[in-house]
Write a protein that holds these residues in place. Structure first.
Motif, PDB file in Angstrom:
ATOM      1  N   ALA A  56       0.825  -1.218   0.000  1.00  0.00           N
ATOM      2  CA  ALA A  56       0.000   0.000   0.000  1.00  0.00           C
ATOM      3  C   ALA A  56       0.856   1.263   0.000  1.00  0.00           C
ATOM      4  CB  ALA A  56      -0.927  -0.002   1.220  1.00  0.00           C
ATOM      5  N   TYR A  57       1.985   1.223   0.737  1.00  0.00           N
ATOM      6  CA  TYR A  57       2.762   2.450   0.955  1.00  0.00           C
ATOM      7  C   TYR A  57       4.233   2.347   0.563  1.00  0.00           C
ATOM      8  CZ  TYR A  57      -1.328   4.022   3.516  1.00  0.00           C
ATOM      9  OH  TYR A  57      -2.600   4.387   3.852  1.00  0.00           O
ATOM     10  N   GLY A  58       4.684   1.167   0.145  1.00  0.00           N
ATOM     11  CA  GLY A  58       6.078   1.044  -0.292  1.00  0.00           C
ATOM     12  C   GLY A  58       7.080   1.121   0.841  1.00  0.00           C
ATOM     13  N   ILE A  59       6.694   0.624   2.032  1.00  0.00           N
ATOM     14  CA  ILE A  59       7.654   0.633   3.148  1.00  0.00           C
ATOM     15  C   ILE A  59       7.929  -0.796   3.610  1.00  0.00           C
ATOM     16  CG2 ILE A  59       7.218   2.948   4.048  1.00  0.00           C
ATOM     17  CD1 ILE A  59       5.323   1.780   6.085  1.00  0.00           C
ATOM     18  N   TYR A  60       9.193  -1.041   3.945  1.00  0.00           N
ATOM     19  CA  TYR A  60       9.561  -2.292   4.604  1.00  0.00           C
ATOM     20  C   TYR A  60       9.597  -2.010   6.090  1.00  0.00           C
ATOM     21  CZ  TYR A  60      11.332  -3.695   0.006  1.00  0.00           C
ATOM     22  OH  TYR A  60      11.447  -3.998  -1.313  1.00  0.00           O
ATOM     23  N   ILE A  61       8.837  -2.782   6.853  1.00  0.00           N
ATOM     24  CA  ILE A  61       8.845  -2.538   8.288  1.00  0.00           C
ATOM     25  C   ILE A  61       8.946  -3.860   9.024  1.00  0.00           C
ATOM     26  CG2 ILE A  61       6.305  -2.405   8.409  1.00  0.00           C
ATOM     27  CD1 ILE A  61       8.556  -0.109  10.366  1.00  0.00           C
ATOM     28  N   ASN A  62       9.912  -3.940   9.916  1.00  0.00           N
ATOM     29  CA  ASN A  62      10.067  -5.151  10.722  1.00  0.00           C
ATOM     30  C   ASN A  62       8.834  -5.288  11.613  1.00  0.00           C
ATOM     31  OD1 ASN A  62      10.702  -6.979  12.774  1.00  0.00           O
ATOM     32  ND2 ASN A  62      12.861  -6.406  12.801  1.00  0.00           N
ATOM     33  N   PRO A  63       8.134  -6.433  11.566  1.00  0.00           N
ATOM     34  CA  PRO A  63       6.913  -6.587  12.376  1.00  0.00           C
ATOM     35  C   PRO A  63       7.150  -6.344  13.870  1.00  0.00           C
ATOM     36  CG  PRO A  63       7.207  -8.490  10.924  1.00  0.00           C
ATOM     37  CD  PRO A  63       8.408  -7.621  10.735  1.00  0.00           C
ATOM     38  N   ASP A  64       8.372  -6.583  14.341  1.00  0.00           N
ATOM     39  CA  ASP A  64       8.663  -6.353  15.767  1.00  0.00           C
ATOM     40  C   ASP A  64       8.480  -4.889  16.152  1.00  0.00           C
ATOM     41  OD1 ASP A  64       9.285  -8.989  15.959  1.00  0.00           O
ATOM     42  OD2 ASP A  64      11.464  -8.716  15.920  1.00  0.00           O
ATOM     43  N   GLU A  65       8.528  -3.991  15.169  1.00  0.00           N
ATOM     44  CA  GLU A  65       8.389  -2.555  15.461  1.00  0.00           C
ATOM     45  C   GLU A  65       6.927  -2.097  15.475  1.00  0.00           C
ATOM     46  OE1 GLU A  65      10.907   0.031  13.135  1.00  0.00           O
ATOM     47  OE2 GLU A  65      12.378  -1.572  12.906  1.00  0.00           O
ATOM     48  N   ILE A  66       6.019  -3.002  15.143  1.00  0.00           N
ATOM     49  CA  ILE A  66       4.590  -2.639  15.086  1.00  0.00           C
ATOM     50  C   ILE A  66       3.912  -3.070  16.379  1.00  0.00           C
ATOM     51  CG2 ILE A  66       2.406  -3.003  13.858  1.00  0.00           C
ATOM     52  CD1 ILE A  66       4.044  -3.682  11.344  1.00  0.00           C
ATOM     53  N   LEU A  67       3.154  -2.157  16.997  1.00  0.00           N
ATOM     54  CA  LEU A  67       2.425  -2.492  18.222  1.00  0.00           C
ATOM     55  C   LEU A  67       1.292  -3.463  17.923  1.00  0.00           C
ATOM     56  CD1 LEU A  67       1.702  -1.881  21.287  1.00  0.00           C
ATOM     57  CD2 LEU A  67       0.012  -0.288  20.336  1.00  0.00           C
ATOM     58  N   ASN A  68       1.206  -4.544  18.704  1.00  0.00           N
ATOM     59  CA  ASN A  68       0.018  -5.393  18.649  1.00  0.00           C
ATOM     60  C   ASN A  68      -0.430  -5.740  20.055  1.00  0.00           C
ATOM     61  OD1 ASN A  68       2.549  -7.129  18.539  1.00  0.00           O
ATOM     62  ND2 ASN A  68       1.032  -8.733  18.908  1.00  0.00           N
ATOM     63  N   LEU A  69      -1.657  -5.366  20.389  1.00  0.00           N
ATOM     64  CA  LEU A  69      -2.324  -5.843  21.600  1.00  0.00           C
ATOM     65  C   LEU A  69      -3.533  -6.637  21.137  1.00  0.00           C
ATOM     66  CD1 LEU A  69      -2.319  -2.698  23.956  1.00  0.00           C
ATOM     67  CD2 LEU A  69      -0.622  -4.514  23.811  1.00  0.00           C
ATOM     68  N   GLY A  70      -3.800  -7.741  21.818  1.00  0.00           N
ATOM     69  CA  GLY A  70      -4.859  -8.632  21.346  1.00  0.00           C
ATOM     70  C   GLY A  70      -6.100  -8.594  22.214  1.00  0.00           C
TER      71      GLY A  70
END
Length: 393
Positions: free
Chosen positions: A204-218
């Motif tokens: 969607a945006y052309g960015i590579y992002i390590n999933p560890d840097e994305i917040l996830n609360l379940g």
């Protein structure tokens, strides 16, 4: 004229079996030559000579031009995919963790060796969201992509809100039906939708992002008090990943439970269904609905990738090549509900503002605005037992 694909398949679980069922009903110029499986002693529905435990039987076979990778182990899947692409074989995978974690390296390998890796089946089961982001929205300015990317947690929430089941009963039912794993953390902890979000953000945006840097609360800390609050306010709770462009070409990414009004389009996505909501500058709002879990829905997405390879299809990653690059940001403020047990916890979390406080004998909560970076910094405090945080849409 389409070229013939000779396929080697890694894994013969629910999706592998679902895919095989679909392929044998159609005349698609495909042949599955070999399956590599982990357990040699397990009874199979197909002739024994089709199966082996030796990966080289596929990877070293010059006749096999297409590898279909459907195993759970992300690191093993990465090694298989890397070797196949390097040796001139195209690959179709449904392993979201492997793709989200290694996407940049895998794209470089494809470019170097002229091979193609496709992974529609890794994101939202039967919904063709990757192909749409690649082809339809390739020049479109996207405001946001969000939705319900995980069928297991959505099934659990549907049972809670539509049938008044409690969390544990709903989880057990999801496990019995094969929608949730024995260890459900990947789903209910929001990790599975986070991997999918990282892949979506890339297209969607052309960015590579390590999933560890994305917040996830379940939803694994969801309690009766939270369900009661939702009912009183006429909300449902859904686990929603969000990719959103904000000012100065910055993109925010996170996965959080959200209270949403019953008239919201995602409120009606129930059970194992997934829904993807795309907000674009010119096309406005578009919505995709489809089954997100199960052998045949995911198998159909994998098959769509396989058949595209007959015509040498590959992702072009156009957004990565654009000069107007966007950057990942965690500086974003939004409204949340936070239920907590210990007053000290609340004192250690910096809310931008608090608009409501509630105290009773059995629970306490606040409603307020908070910065995404603050949640990331205080994640362990916020997500310890007895606490639950959800965004309010």
């Amino acid at each position: 004229m389409s070229k013939k694909l000779t396929i080697g398949m890694f894994g013969f679980g629910v999706v592998g079996q679902g895919l095989y069922d679909i392929i044998k009903t159609k005349n698609l110029n495909l042949e599955i030559k070999k399956f590599v499986i982990k357990n040699a002693d397990k009874k199979r529905t197909l002739p024994a000579e089709l199966f082996t435990t030796d990966p080289n039987a596929i990877l070293d076979d010059p006749e096999i031009n297409t590898v279909v990778e459907l195993i759970d182990d992300a690191e093993a899947a990465f090694e298989i995919t890397k070797r196949a692409l390097t040796s001139g074989k195209n690959v179709v995978s449904a392993n979201k963790k492997m793709i989200a974690t290694h996407l940049e390296e895998l794209i470089n390998i494809q470019n170097q060796h002229g091979t193609s890796l496709l992974y529609e089946g890794a994101v939202c089961g039967s919904i063709p969201i990757i192909r749409n982001l690649e082809e339809y929205y390739d020049n479109e300015l996207l405001h946001s992509v969000s939705g319900i990317f995980n069928g297991s947690s959505n099934y659990i929430l549907s049972k809670i809100f539509n049938e008044n089941q409690n969390y544990d009963v709903a989880l057990k039912k999801a496990q019995d039906l094969g929608f949730a794993e024995t260890d459900p953390t990947l789903d209910v902890g929001g990790f599975d939708p986070k991997f999918k979000l990282a892949i979506v953000a890339s297209h969607a945006y052309g960015i590579y992002i390590n999933p560890d840097e994305i917040l996830n609360l379940g939803i694994d800390k969801l309690g009766n008090a939270d369900i009661r609050y939702a009912r009183e306010k006429n909300f449902k709770i859904k686990l929603i990943p969000l990719a959103k462009e904000i000012e100065n070409h910055r993109v925010v990414l996170y996965v959080l439970p959200k209270f949403i009004g019953k008239d919201h389009i995602l409120a009606n996505v129930e059970n194992e269904y997934n829904g993807v909501l795309v907000k674009a500058a010119f096309a406005d709002e578009q919505f995709f609905l489809g089954k997100g879990a199960g052998g045949h829905p995911t198998g159909s997405a994998v098959l769509s990738d396989i058949t595209a390879l007959r015509y040498d299809y590959k992702y072009e990653y156009k957004k990565h090549l654009e000069s107007q690059q966007v950057t990942y940001s965690t500086d974003y403020t939004f409204k949340v509900y936070f239920r907590y047990e210990d007053e000290d916890v609340l004192e250690n979390i910096q809310f931008s503002s608090i608009s409501e406080r509630f105290y009773s004998d059995d629970h306490k909560y606040v409603i307020g605005t908070i910065n995404l970076q603050e949640i990331i910094d205080k994640r362990d405090l916020i997500h310890q037992d007895g606490n639950f945080l959800a965004e309010i849409l």
